[in-house]
Enzyme design. Structure first.
Site, PDB file in Angstrom:
ATOM      1  CB  THR A  43      -0.871   0.053   1.393  1.00 27.52           C
ATOM      2  OG1 THR A  43      -1.604  -1.178   1.083  1.00 27.52           O
ATOM      3  CG2 THR A  43      -2.003   1.343   1.291  1.00 27.52           C
ATOM      4  CB  VAL A  44       3.259   2.780   2.753  1.00 27.76           C
ATOM      5  CG1 VAL A  44       4.044   3.929   2.770  1.00 27.76           C
ATOM      6  CG2 VAL A  44       2.131   2.654   3.734  1.00 27.76           C
TER       7      VAL A  44
ATOM      8  CE  LYS B 229      -0.290   5.296  13.651  1.00 26.90           C
ATOM      9  NZ  LYS B 229      -1.749   4.950  12.939  1.00 26.90           N
TER      10      LYS B 229
ATOM     11  CB  ALA C  58      15.130  17.268  -3.035  1.00 22.77           C
TER      12      ALA C  58
ATOM     13  CB  VAL D 223       3.356   9.615  14.316  1.00 20.80           C
ATOM     14  CG1 VAL D 223       2.316   9.933  15.488  1.00 20.80           C
ATOM     15  CG2 VAL D 223       4.075   8.826  15.215  1.00 20.80           C
TER      16      VAL D 223
HETATM   17  N1  LIG Z   1      -1.307   1.330   5.291  1.00 15.09           N
HETATM   18  C1  LIG Z   1      -1.083   2.512   5.618  1.00 15.09           C
HETATM   19  O1  LIG Z   1      -2.126   3.417   5.553  1.00 15.09           O
HETATM   20  C2  LIG Z   1      -0.116   2.946   6.534  1.00 15.09           C
HETATM   21  C3  LIG Z   1       0.883   1.877   6.881  1.00 15.09           C
HETATM   22  N2  LIG Z   1       1.848   2.241   7.645  1.00 15.09           N
HETATM   23  C4  LIG Z   1       3.090   1.368   7.799  1.00 15.09           C
HETATM   24  O2  LIG Z   1       3.887   1.342   6.502  1.00 15.09           O
HETATM   25  C5  LIG Z   1       4.474  -0.110   6.630  1.00 15.09           C
HETATM   26  C6  LIG Z   1       3.971  -0.725   5.349  1.00 15.09           C
HETATM   27  O3  LIG Z   1       2.640  -0.685   5.457  1.00 15.09           O
HETATM   28  P1  LIG Z   1       1.684  -1.262   3.982  1.00 15.09           P
HETATM   29  O4  LIG Z   1       2.070  -0.643   2.862  1.00 15.09           O
HETATM   30  O5  LIG Z   1       0.413  -0.831   4.431  1.00 15.09           O
HETATM   31  O6  LIG Z   1       1.793  -2.962   4.115  1.00 15.09           O
HETATM   32  P2  LIG Z   1       1.276  -3.907   2.928  1.00 15.09           P
HETATM   33  O7  LIG Z   1       1.229  -5.250   3.659  1.00 15.09           O
HETATM   34  O8  LIG Z   1       0.562  -3.363   2.154  1.00 15.09           O
HETATM   35  O9  LIG Z   1       3.004  -4.020   2.124  1.00 15.09           O
HETATM   36  C7  LIG Z   1       3.987  -4.700   2.541  1.00 15.09           C
HETATM   37  C8  LIG Z   1       4.775  -5.348   1.426  1.00 15.09           C
HETATM   38  O10 LIG Z   1       5.844  -5.702   1.723  1.00 15.09           O
HETATM   39  C9  LIG Z   1       6.189  -6.815   1.304  1.00 15.09           C
HETATM   40  N3  LIG Z   1       7.066  -7.769   2.113  1.00 15.09           N
HETATM   41  C10 LIG Z   1       6.737  -8.664   3.163  1.00 15.09           C
HETATM   42  N4  LIG Z   1       7.971  -9.406   3.627  1.00 15.09           N
HETATM   43  C11 LIG Z   1       8.832  -8.911   2.948  1.00 15.09           C
HETATM   44  C12 LIG Z   1      10.125  -9.121   2.860  1.00 15.09           C
HETATM   45  N5  LIG Z   1      10.684  -9.941   3.694  1.00 15.09           N
HETATM   46  N6  LIG Z   1      10.935  -8.764   1.979  1.00 15.09           N
HETATM   47  C13 LIG Z   1      10.286  -7.853   0.985  1.00 15.09           C
HETATM   48  N7  LIG Z   1       9.116  -7.556   0.786  1.00 15.09           N
HETATM   49  C14 LIG Z   1       8.348  -8.137   2.042  1.00 15.09           C
HETATM   50  C15 LIG Z   1       4.763  -7.411   0.873  1.00 15.09           C
HETATM   51  O11 LIG Z   1       4.879  -8.532  -0.073  1.00 15.09           O
HETATM   52  C16 LIG Z   1       4.045  -6.325   0.666  1.00 15.09           C
HETATM   53  O12 LIG Z   1       4.010  -6.057  -0.682  1.00 15.09           O
HETATM   54  C17 LIG Z   1       3.835  -0.685   7.921  1.00 15.09           C
HETATM   55  O13 LIG Z   1       5.008  -0.657   8.767  1.00 15.09           O
HETATM   56  C18 LIG Z   1       2.677   0.101   8.253  1.00 15.09           C
HETATM   57  O14 LIG Z   1       2.440   0.035   9.705  1.00 15.09           O
HETATM   58  C19 LIG Z   1       2.158   3.416   8.305  1.00 15.09           C
HETATM   59  C20 LIG Z   1       1.227   4.257   8.045  1.00 15.09           C
HETATM   60  C21 LIG Z   1      -0.048   4.283   7.137  1.00 15.09           C
HETATM   61  N1  LIG Z   2      -3.738   1.141  10.267  1.00 14.28           N
HETATM   62  C1  LIG Z   2      -3.245   2.386  10.667  1.00 14.28           C
HETATM   63  C2  LIG Z   2      -2.316   2.799   9.490  1.00 14.28           C
HETATM   64  C3  LIG Z   2      -1.671   3.922   9.761  1.00 14.28           C
HETATM   65  O1  LIG Z   2      -0.708   4.049  10.425  1.00 14.28           O
HETATM   66  C4  LIG Z   2      -4.374   3.359  10.777  1.00 14.28           C
HETATM   67  O2  LIG Z   2      -5.549   2.459  10.738  1.00 14.28           O
HETATM   68  O3  LIG Z   2      -4.206   4.309  11.318  1.00 14.28           O
END
Ligand SMILES: NC(=O)C1=CN([C@@H]2O[C@H](COP(=O)(O)OP(=O)(O)OC[C@H]3O[C@@H](n4cnc5c(N)ncnc54)[C@H](O)[C@@H]3O)[C@@H](O)[C@H]2O)C=CC1
Ligand SMILES: N[C@@H](CC=O)C(=O)O
Length: 436
Positions: free
Chosen positions: A13-14, A205, A33, A132
């Protein structure tokens, strides 16, 4: 000047939002930048999905260590999540002399001390704006914008998933499970959504903000954590009748004897701006001694809002990486030798006011026995509401709002009230904050 080279670990996602926004706004970002920022390599276990996102723009591998080992990569962006492999990879990237950007609040709230120490020793930056409140630049505000202030407290709606669930349940009368599924579909929820609904994500957070605000180490293990799974519709309704809205609040406050660090459902007066933050939106209120109250509002989750924060960190590093490490903003705002050992208070010592709901027998003297127990424990009542119970005529719901008291005192009073034969069900206790 050549573009700075970035290696992305995880393009979910991110990660995909980061890739797309960097491409779309590259001219503007370069202008700010001073040089281009290029994602030169991506590692994801799902290489097919990763290739479908990046096309031929860069190399895609399944092994994150190939990115860390690549001498061309200046900055490693960790967007995998969790405490496991992410921790190893971040520490390896630091050891390899790479700057790191991460959105991983779980990792920093639990292992931040070790990670920041390793980065400090190596002279590299670990940047975490996205960790956060997603797209809201709250880390920048706390570390830099408010640097003149003695921070008094911070209160935030810092989990989009739970705020979305509470809003949809209250506004549309939808049930918990249906709304949670929708939050997952929209990409708000963590890989393990229990982190969201049990308050763990918000506590991660709050832990990070507490460390920055008060110059203490990150101490997630000392945070009090309660989620929204035990919240009942009746209490949302009664709170509204009393002029309050229930939100999952992350709160950290300086007291004379220590620091409060807690996450729990909280009644907030409906006329406060933060009480009206709906859906997946986040908001953080910061009270500083000089500035007074400030409010930060925006999208706390989702692909591009979070990418906005990740890229802000990339731009900061691009500008700062050649600066003497001593001249950079410290990771947790205070220099390591200026950190404080002020303790995090146990919940019994926390000062707050309460909402109580008691299912009682509808007979003479019941209210007076309850108010006597509160008075004997020096707990002052703010308001009382009596409502017919759904269980029939012989029972009634008593809703009591109290003034501020120490939580340990309330626990004692609650045990005594629960022991009364006229109290017919477990007492519901929620906390209430005026945030003024
Ligand atoms: N989704 C959101 O709105 C937000 C997410 N975050 C944080 O951002 C981080 C990423 O979150 P998302 O993008 O939502 O997660 P996600 O689950 O959508 O993406 C994670 C990606 O990492 C890959 N992955 C898993 N293990 C791996 C490995 N060993 N090597 C390489 N790739 C690997 C997965 O295949 C996946 O594509 C997390 O720490 C989450 O807490 C922070 C703020 C908001
Ligand atoms: N799961 C979190 C994603 C962002 O940090 C939320 O719902 O706020």
């Amino acid at each position: 000047m050549n573009a700075i080279k970035v290696g992305l670990l995880g393009i979910g996602t991110v990660g995909s939002g980061t890739f797309n926004v960097l491409n779309r706004n590259q001219a503007e970002i370069r202008g700010r930048a001073g040089r281009g920022i290029e994602i030169a390599m991506v590692a994801d276990l799902d290489t097919a999905r990763a290739k479908s996102i990046v096309g031929n723009a860069c190399e895609v591998v399944s092994d994150a260590r190939q990115v860390i080992a690549n001498p061309e990569i200046d900055i490693v962006v960790e967007l995998i999540g969790g405490y496991g492999v992410a921790k190893t990879l971040v520490l390896e990237a630091i050891a390899a002399g790479k700057h790191v950007v991460t959105a991983n609040k779980a990792l920093l709230a639990v292992h931040g001390t070790e990670i920041f120490a390793a980065a400090h020793a190596k002279g590299v930056i670990v940047a975490f704006e996205a960790a956060v409140a997603g797209g809201i630049p709250i880390i920048k505000a706390l570390r830099e914008g408010l640097t003149a202030n003695r921070i008094e407290w911070i209160a935030g709606i810092i989990n989009g998933t739970t705020n979305f669930i509470l809003s949809e349940m209250r506004g549309k009368g939808l049930d918990f499970a249906t709304v949670l599924k929708e939050a997952q579909r929209l990409g708000y929820a963590e890989a393990d959504p229990t982190f969201d609904i049990e308050g763990v994500d918000a506590a991660h957070k709050a832990t990070i903000m507490s460390a920055i605000a008060f110059g203490i180490p990150v101490q997630f293990d000392k945070a009090h954590v309660e989620g929204i799974t035990q919240l009942q519709a009746a209490d949302i309704k009664y709170a509204e009748q009393l002029g309050y809205r229930i939100k999952l609040l992350g709160l950290t406050r300086r007291r004379e004897n220590g620091i409060e660090l807690r996450v729990h459902p909280t009644l907030i007066p409906t006329n406060r701006l933060i009480a009206n933050v709906e859906g997946a939106m986040n908001a953080v209120v910061v009270q500083g001694d000089a500035v007074g109250t400030t409010l930060y509002y925006g999208k706390g989750a989702g692909s591009e809002p979070t990418a906005s924060a990740v890229i802000a960190d990339l731009v900061d590093i691009t500008r700062l990486h050649t600066a003497d490490p001593e001249h950079r903003v410290p990771h947790l705002a205070f220099r390591p030798d200026a950190m404080s050992d002020t303790p995090i208070l146990a919940m019994d010592e926390v000062l707050t006011s309460f909402y109580l709901r008691l299912r009682v027998a509808d007979e003479a003297g019941v209210l007076s026995r309850i108010t006597t127990i509160l008075a004997e424990n020096d707990i002052s009542i703010d308001a009382v509401l009596q409502r017919e119970s759904a269980e029939g005529e012989k029972q009634t719901d008593l809703i009591i709002l109290t003034h501020e008291t120490v939580e340990g005192r309330m626990n004692k009073a609650l045990a005594l009230m629960q022991g009364l034969p006229t109290v017919l069900a477990p007492i519901v206790r929620l906390r209430k904050e005026e945030l003024a």
